[in-house]
Design an enzyme around this catalytic site. Structure first.
Site, PDB file in Angstrom:
ATOM      1  N   HIS A 186      26.671  83.911  62.295  1.00  0.00           N
ATOM      2  CA  HIS A 186      27.539  83.492  61.190  1.00  0.00           C
ATOM      3  C   HIS A 186      28.594  84.525  60.818  1.00  0.00           C
ATOM      4  O   HIS A 186      29.629  84.158  60.273  1.00  0.00           O
ATOM      5  CB  HIS A 186      26.698  82.993  60.017  1.00  0.00           C
ATOM      6  CG  HIS A 186      26.220  81.610  60.285  1.00  0.00           C
ATOM      7  ND1 HIS A 186      25.083  81.364  61.023  1.00  0.00           N
ATOM      8  CD2 HIS A 186      26.775  80.404  60.041  1.00  0.00           C
ATOM      9  CE1 HIS A 186      24.944  80.064  61.174  1.00  0.00           C
ATOM     10  NE2 HIS A 186      25.956  79.453  60.577  1.00  0.00           N
ATOM     11  N   ARG A 329      28.057  68.254  55.788  1.00  0.00           N
ATOM     12  CA  ARG A 329      26.735  68.322  56.408  1.00  0.00           C
ATOM     13  C   ARG A 329      25.722  68.630  55.314  1.00  0.00           C
ATOM     14  O   ARG A 329      25.928  69.553  54.519  1.00  0.00           O
ATOM     15  CB  ARG A 329      26.707  69.436  57.456  1.00  0.00           C
ATOM     16  CG  ARG A 329      25.314  69.686  57.976  1.00  0.00           C
ATOM     17  CD  ARG A 329      25.298  70.635  59.133  1.00  0.00           C
ATOM     18  NE  ARG A 329      25.434  72.019  58.717  1.00  0.00           N
ATOM     19  CZ  ARG A 329      25.489  73.031  59.578  1.00  0.00           C
ATOM     20  NH1 ARG A 329      25.476  72.795  60.879  1.00  0.00           N
ATOM     21  NH2 ARG A 329      25.600  74.263  59.152  1.00  0.00           N
ATOM     22  N   GLU A 427      22.695  68.067  67.979  1.00  0.00           N
ATOM     23  CA  GLU A 427      22.477  69.488  68.320  1.00  0.00           C
ATOM     24  C   GLU A 427      21.084  69.746  68.868  1.00  0.00           C
ATOM     25  O   GLU A 427      20.713  70.894  69.090  1.00  0.00           O
ATOM     26  CB  GLU A 427      22.787  70.402  67.131  1.00  0.00           C
ATOM     27  CG  GLU A 427      22.052  70.066  65.858  1.00  0.00           C
ATOM     28  CD  GLU A 427      22.444  70.966  64.693  1.00  0.00           C
ATOM     29  OE1 GLU A 427      23.093  71.994  64.886  1.00  0.00           O
ATOM     30  OE2 GLU A 427      22.082  70.608  63.564  1.00  0.00           O
ATOM     31  N   ASP A 451      23.884  75.139  68.469  1.00  0.00           N
ATOM     32  CA  ASP A 451      22.452  74.877  68.577  1.00  0.00           C
ATOM     33  C   ASP A 451      22.130  74.085  69.829  1.00  0.00           C
ATOM     34  O   ASP A 451      21.088  74.294  70.439  1.00  0.00           O
ATOM     35  CB  ASP A 451      21.955  74.140  67.326  1.00  0.00           C
ATOM     36  CG  ASP A 451      21.648  75.126  66.206  1.00  0.00           C
ATOM     37  OD1 ASP A 451      21.014  76.153  66.492  1.00  0.00           O
ATOM     38  OD2 ASP A 451      22.071  74.875  65.062  1.00  0.00           O
ATOM     39  N   ARG A 461      20.159  81.837  70.021  1.00  0.00           N
ATOM     40  CA  ARG A 461      21.579  82.157  69.800  1.00  0.00           C
ATOM     41  C   ARG A 461      21.770  83.459  69.021  1.00  0.00           C
ATOM     42  O   ARG A 461      22.859  84.028  69.003  1.00  0.00           O
ATOM     43  CB  ARG A 461      22.287  81.000  69.087  1.00  0.00           C
ATOM     44  CG  ARG A 461      21.832  80.774  67.667  1.00  0.00           C
ATOM     45  CD  ARG A 461      22.376  79.485  67.087  1.00  0.00           C
ATOM     46  NE  ARG A 461      23.510  79.683  66.221  1.00  0.00           N
ATOM     47  CZ  ARG A 461      23.988  78.762  65.397  1.00  0.00           C
ATOM     48  NH1 ARG A 461      23.457  77.551  65.358  1.00  0.00           N
ATOM     49  NH2 ARG A 461      25.011  79.006  64.622  1.00  0.00           N
ATOM     50  N   CYS A 498      31.864  70.107  66.573  1.00  0.00           N
ATOM     51  CA  CYS A 498      32.090  71.070  65.493  1.00  0.00           C
ATOM     52  C   CYS A 498      31.471  72.431  65.795  1.00  0.00           C
ATOM     53  O   CYS A 498      31.591  73.352  65.006  1.00  0.00           O
ATOM     54  CB  CYS A 498      31.592  70.530  64.157  1.00  0.00           C
ATOM     55  SG  CYS A 498      29.831  70.205  64.152  1.00  0.00           S
TER      56      CYS A 498
HETATM   57  C1  PEP Z   1      26.173  74.148  65.672  1.00  0.00           C
HETATM   58  O1  PEP Z   1      24.948  74.269  65.755  1.00  0.00           O
HETATM   59  O2  PEP Z   1      26.928  74.051  66.664  1.00  0.00           O
HETATM   60  C2  PEP Z   1      26.840  74.118  64.368  1.00  0.00           C
HETATM   61  C3  PEP Z   1      28.118  73.813  64.258  1.00  0.00           C
HETATM   62  O3  PEP Z   1      26.108  74.398  63.269  1.00  0.00           O
HETATM   63  P1  PEP Z   1      25.586  75.855  62.824  1.00  0.00           P
HETATM   64  O4  PEP Z   1      26.364  76.851  63.624  1.00  0.00           O
HETATM   65  O5  PEP Z   1      25.838  75.952  61.362  1.00  0.00           O
HETATM   66  O6  PEP Z   1      24.137  75.795  63.164  1.00  0.00           O
HETATM   67 MG    MG Z   2      23.609  73.948  64.129  1.00  0.00          MG
END
Ligand code: PEP
Ligand code: MG
Length: 538
Positions: A186, A329, A427, A451, A461, A498
């Site tokens: 993040h 979301r 995902e 994900d 990840r 996304c």
């Molecule tokens: C993803 O998993 O690709 C996503 C966009 O959500 P996050 O990164 O918040 O898990």
């Molecule tokens: Mg995700």
């Protein structure tokens, strides 16, 4: 000059002073055994807390206005609460160390407030806790992290949790350099949102960053320079100017339609975490919001946001985005985004644990307020709702049933609502494989490639050591992506992306070819993607 490398997560060049973020270290002082000494320590801590909170109150008044700064004022008043002070004095008299007396008495009071019927008093329990934790930190020598009060800087840290990044003054940060983290962590996502060059997994020693006068980061090559020499500085400044010129050239695409030469219309949307980000999305010429990570409204605080707080945030985003579509979301807490106040148990394997929609489906008291807030805010714009971490059709059906129930409830209360299209964040590999089945129940798909990559390849990840195994171009992942788009197209619903891969210029044309019609990304990437779309022969 000292130099080294890191994994670049956003391009550009930043030059400026470095600030090192260190997590507060709490060391419980050895109790003196003398109540008079402990009481004197507590009284001194009280004064320090008063000074800190007064400074914070003045800053908050300036930054967010008097009304909101009242949160800090309440804590200042609590420092004088005679019941609390007597409680601490009694605990010290009974042999407790000052730090423990401050903390335990605060906790006792917080629990009394939490059990009250009055909502306002209930909410004060978090303030008491915050105040007593401040006293505890002071008594344990953890003064907390102090940022310089003005000026821009490059932020260097071992690692940054989402709850830490959200408290940062983002407009003053020129770059992030973390020693840990991954390209889909993040911190990396925030760097892209803010459009700032950043390195994760960098080898910069924190002491080097602390001692240098000037730190420079080249986000094109992944290099950092502590106290660069004149020659290096000149090269970096030249690169910085070239990057600015390239950004200016992209301005020609502002306001243009995102359409390929063959006539494929692509919606280029932004990923956001707050109403503040929606303003940046508009500035970046986003055509909508493809992912609002609502969990950011839950981070960096001590209690669940209320339905009204969520409603205000969603309404603001809906109003800022106007006629443009917004995908909210529902809460995706768990795994790397943890909050302490939800009472979630520590898990052996959090990425495979109680997260995303799973929490919502097992805790209706957490799910219902979100859906009520979304439907209430629907009257102010074009909201869509999307569920994370779906793996089975029954989960989607259960979530949809609650949506219908909430909407009927609001209508019975006379609250206006609009239709809110319901989507699945694809995902998990299970959702990808079941795309044809899910498409019968969903209004749209948005692929969370961060994900989906981790779960398809069984590669964490967050684990920096697995870098080369986290391969977003893996044929298994691309086969799933093609399958998802095909299922959506056949069912007549739209599919977007996304996850971070949606912003990858090496993949974007391929995704358009697969049948994706929406790409949602960090706002700073919109114009360069529009250029790519407009130049595509597809
Ligand atoms: C993803 O998993 O690709 C996503 C966009 O959500 P996050 O990164 O918040 O898990
Ligand atoms: Mg995700």
């Amino acid at each position: 000059m000292t130099t080294g490398f890191g994994l670049p997560v956003f391009h550009g060049v930043a030059i400026g002073p470095a600030v090192v973020y260190r997590k507060a270290q709490r060391i419980l002082p050895v109790p003196s055994g003398d109540p008079a000494v402990e009481q004197a320590k507590f009284d001194a801590a009280l004064e320090t807390a008063r000074e800190q909170l007064t400074a914070l109150f003045e800053k908050a008044k300036k930054d967010i206005g008097e009304e909101h700064a009242a949160i800090v004022e309440v804590q200042l008043l609590m420092l004088d609460d005679l019941d609390y002070l007597d409680g601490v004095a009694m605990a010290i008299e009974g042999g407790a160390a000052a730090a423990i007396a401050a903390l335990d008495t605060g906790e006792e009071f917080a629990q009394v407030f939490a059990a009250m019927d009055d909502e306002y008093m209930k909410a004060r329990s978090a303030d008491i806790r915050d105040m007593s934790h401040r006293l505890y930190d002071i008594l344990c020598g953890a003064g907390g992290f102090q940022l310089p009060s003005e000026g821009s800087f490059l932020l260097v840290a071992e690692d940054l949790a989402p709850s830490e990044t959200i408290q940062l003054p983002r407009e003053r940060i020129l770059a992030f350099l973390t020693r840990q983290g991954s390209s889909s962590s993040h911190t990396a996502i925030l760097a892209r949102t803010l459009n700032i060059p950043s390195l994760v997994q960098s080898d910069i020693p924190l002491e080097v960053a602390e001692d240098c006068k000037i730190l420079a980061v080249d986000g094109f090559t992944g290099t950092w320079y502590a106290d660069p020499d004149e020659e290096t500085l000149a090269v970096l400044r030249k690169k910085q100017a070239e990057a600015a010129a390239a950004r200016n050239a992209l301005e020609a695409y502002r306001g243009k339609e995102s359409i390929t030469k063959g006539g494929r219309k692509i919606l280029l949307a932004a990923n956001i975490g707050s109403p503040e980000d929606a303003v940046d999305a508009i500035k970046a010429d986003a055509e909508g919001v493809g992912l609002m990570r609502s969990e950011f409204l839950y981070l960096g605080r001590d209690s669940l946001p209320t339905e009204d707080e969520l409603f205000e945030a969603y309404k603001k985003v809906a109003e800022i985005m106007g006629h443009r579509p917004v995908v909210i979301r529902t809460l995706d807490i768990g795994a790397d985004k943890q909050v302490s106040y939800m009472g979630l148990e520590k898990e052996e394997n959090p990425a495979l644990g109680l997260r995303g929609l799973r929490i919502c489906l097992t805790r209706e008291e957490i799910f219902r307020p979100q859906l009520r807030a979304i439907y209430r805010a629907s009257a102010y714009g074009h909201l869509n709702v999307m569920f994370p971490m779906v793996a089975s059709v029954w989960e989607l059906k259960a979530a949809k049933a609650l949506c219908a129930n909430v909407r009927a409830e609001l209508e019975a209360e006379g609250v206006p609502t609009r239709d809110v299209p319901i989507g699945v964040m694809v995902e998990t590999p299970a959702a990808a494989v079941l795309a044809h089945e899910l498409a019968k129940e969903a209004d749209f798909f948005s692929v969370g490639t961060n994900d989906l990559t981790q779960y398809t390849l069984a590669v964490d990840r967050q684990n920096a050591k697995l870098g080369e195994f986290y391969d977003p171009y893996h044929p298994a992942l691309l086969a799933l992506m093609a399958h998802i788009a095909k299922a959506a197209n056949e069912a007549g619903i739209w599919a977007g992306i996304c996850g971070e891969l949606g912003a990858d210029p090496k993949m974007q044309e391929k995704f358009i070819e697969m049948g994706y019609t929406e790409l949602s990304m960090a706002a700073g990437r919109i114009l360069e993607t529009r250029k790519l779309v407009c130049e595509s022969e597809l």
